[in-house]
Scaffold this motif. Structure first.
Motif, short mmCIF file in Angstrom:
data_model
loop_
_atom_site.label_atom_id
_atom_site.label_comp_id
_atom_site.label_asym_id
_atom_site.label_seq_id
_atom_site.Cartn_x
_atom_site.Cartn_y
_atom_site.Cartn_z
N LYS A 30 0.47 -1.16 -0.07
CA LYS A 30 0.23 0.22 0.03
C LYS A 30 0.55 1.24 -0.30
CE LYS A 30 -4.10 2.33 0.71
NZ LYS A 30 -5.22 1.97 -0.03
N ILE A 31 2.17 0.86 1.19
CA ILE A 31 3.14 2.50 0.96
C ILE A 31 3.59 2.84 -0.31
CG2 ILE A 31 4.85 3.30 1.38
CD1 ILE A 31 4.48 2.11 4.32
N LEU A 32 3.90 1.61 -1.05
CA LEU A 32 4.51 1.28 -2.65
C LEU A 32 3.53 1.87 -3.70
CD1 LEU A 32 7.25 -1.53 -1.84
CD2 LEU A 32 7.55 0.49 -2.04
N ASP A 33 2.87 1.69 -3.85
CA ASP A 33 2.27 1.75 -4.46
C ASP A 33 0.86 3.08 -4.57
OD1 ASP A 33 2.27 -0.09 -5.38
OD2 ASP A 33 0.50 -2.11 -5.38
N ASP A 34 0.76 3.72 -3.24
CA ASP A 34 -0.54 4.67 -2.92
C ASP A 34 0.59 5.94 -2.66
OD1 ASP A 34 -2.56 6.47 -2.81
OD2 ASP A 34 -3.78 5.08 -1.16
N ASP A 36 -0.52 8.85 -1.93
CA ASP A 36 -1.08 9.85 -0.69
C ASP A 36 -0.90 8.79 0.58
OD1 ASP A 36 -1.74 11.92 -2.83
OD2 ASP A 36 -3.41 10.71 -3.07
N PHE A 37 -1.23 7.57 0.46
CA PHE A 37 -0.45 6.85 1.71
C PHE A 37 1.02 7.07 2.21
CE2 PHE A 37 -0.07 2.90 4.00
CZ PHE A 37 -1.33 3.26 4.71
N SER A 38 1.17 6.73 1.54
CA SER A 38 3.37 7.25 1.55
C SER A 38 3.45 8.20 2.22
CB SER A 38 3.86 6.88 0.35
OG SER A 38 3.76 7.73 -0.81
N LEU A 39 2.87 9.00 1.62
CA LEU A 39 3.10 10.76 2.34
C LEU A 39 2.55 10.99 3.53
CD1 LEU A 39 3.92 13.79 1.55
CD2 LEU A 39 2.01 14.12 0.74
N ASP A 40 1.17 10.53 3.76
CA ASP A 40 0.46 10.25 5.14
C ASP A 40 1.31 10.22 5.60
OD1 ASP A 40 -1.86 11.92 4.24
OD2 ASP A 40 -3.04 10.19 4.07
N VAL A 41 2.30 9.23 5.85
CA VAL A 41 2.42 7.82 6.82
C VAL A 41 3.94 8.82 7.17
CG1 VAL A 41 4.51 5.86 7.17
CG2 VAL A 41 1.64 4.75 6.13
N ALA A 42 5.20 9.16 5.76
CA ALA A 42 6.04 10.42 6.14
C ALA A 42 5.52 11.52 7.45
CB ALA A 42 6.02 10.50 4.92
N LYS A 43 4.63 11.69 7.00
CA LYS A 43 4.44 13.03 8.14
C LYS A 43 4.32 12.30 9.70
CE LYS A 43 1.09 15.59 4.45
NZ LYS A 43 -0.03 16.32 4.32
N VAL A 44 3.09 11.13 9.46
CA VAL A 44 2.99 10.68 10.91
C VAL A 44 4.61 10.36 11.12
CG1 VAL A 44 2.25 9.28 12.31
CG2 VAL A 44 0.89 9.62 10.58
N ALA A 45 5.51 9.64 10.92
CA ALA A 45 7.13 9.13 11.17
C ALA A 45 7.50 10.79 11.28
CB ALA A 45 6.97 8.29 9.94
N LYS A 46 7.55 11.59 10.84
CA LYS A 46 8.50 12.59 10.52
C LYS A 46 9.46 11.91 9.45
CE LYS A 46 6.14 14.44 14.70
NZ LYS A 46 6.22 14.83 15.99
N LYS A 47 9.35 12.18 8.57
CA LYS A 47 10.31 11.21 7.94
C LYS A 47 10.12 12.00 6.36
CE LYS A 47 11.66 7.08 10.71
NZ LYS A 47 12.02 6.16 10.33
N GLN A 49 9.19 11.09 2.74
CA GLN A 49 8.48 10.08 1.87
C GLN A 49 9.41 9.17 1.26
OE1 GLN A 49 6.13 11.19 -1.29
NE2 GLN A 49 4.90 10.09 -1.43
N VAL A 50 10.91 9.67 1.21
CA VAL A 50 11.39 8.90 0.76
C VAL A 50 12.07 8.46 0.74
CG1 VAL A 50 14.26 8.84 -0.47
CG2 VAL A 50 12.40 10.46 -1.71
N SER A 51 12.53 8.09 2.59
CA SER A 51 13.44 7.29 3.11
C SER A 51 12.28 6.48 3.61
CB SER A 51 13.08 8.02 4.32
OG SER A 51 12.52 8.80 5.51
N VAL A 52 10.53 6.47 4.11
CA VAL A 52 9.06 5.59 3.72
C VAL A 52 9.39 5.26 2.16
CG1 VAL A 52 6.64 5.54 4.42
CG2 VAL A 52 8.07 7.39 5.40
N LEU A 53 9.34 5.46 2.03
CA LEU A 53 9.45 4.28 0.58
C LEU A 53 10.66 3.17 0.92
CD1 LEU A 53 8.43 6.61 -2.39
CD2 LEU A 53 6.51 5.40 -1.24
N LYS A 62 11.28 -0.62 11.08
CA LYS A 62 11.38 1.27 11.83
C LYS A 62 9.72 1.93 10.98
CE LYS A 62 16.33 2.25 10.53
NZ LYS A 62 17.28 2.72 10.15
N LEU A 63 9.25 1.07 10.54
CA LEU A 63 7.63 1.87 10.01
C LEU A 63 6.47 1.08 10.98
CD1 LEU A 63 8.20 1.79 6.40
CD2 LEU A 63 7.98 3.79 7.74
N LEU A 64 7.09 0.63 12.13
CA LEU A 64 6.47 0.27 13.50
C LEU A 64 6.90 0.30 14.75
CD1 LEU A 64 6.91 -3.99 12.34
CD2 LEU A 64 4.39 -2.21 11.34
#
Length: 79
Positions: A30-34, A36-47, A49-53, A62-64
């Motif tokens: 879901k993070i790799l395909d979407d 907007d979702f990966s951007l939201d994860v990055a915002k929550v993680a304060k990282k 988006q590239v590092s989240v991907l 690290k994403l848990l």
């Protein structure tokens, strides 16, 4: 001088996974395909988006973090 202690990387990884777990494939895809979702994860993680991907590609624990687990549960994923 002290000798550096060699650590067994595999044991360390197994220990970390036992504590936090491994990122489920469903969430990683879901993070790799979407974008907007990966951007939201990055915002929550304060990282960035590239590092989240990159972490999602590796199925990194690290994403848990506690905050991200709550975010995943709010978005319909069970972690």
């Amino acid at each position: 001088m002290r000798k550096k202690r060699k650590t067994n990387k595999k044991m360390n990884k197994m220990y970390r996974e036992a504590i936090t777990g491994i990122l489920p494939d469903e969430i990683a895809e879901k993070i790799l395909d979407d974008n907007d979702f990966s951007l939201d994860v990055a915002k929550v993680a304060k990282k960035r988006q590239v590092s989240v991907l990159q972490s999602a590609r590796k199925r990194s624990n690290k994403l848990l973090t506690r905050e991200l687990k709550e975010f995943y549960n709010e978005n319909g994923f069970e972690v």
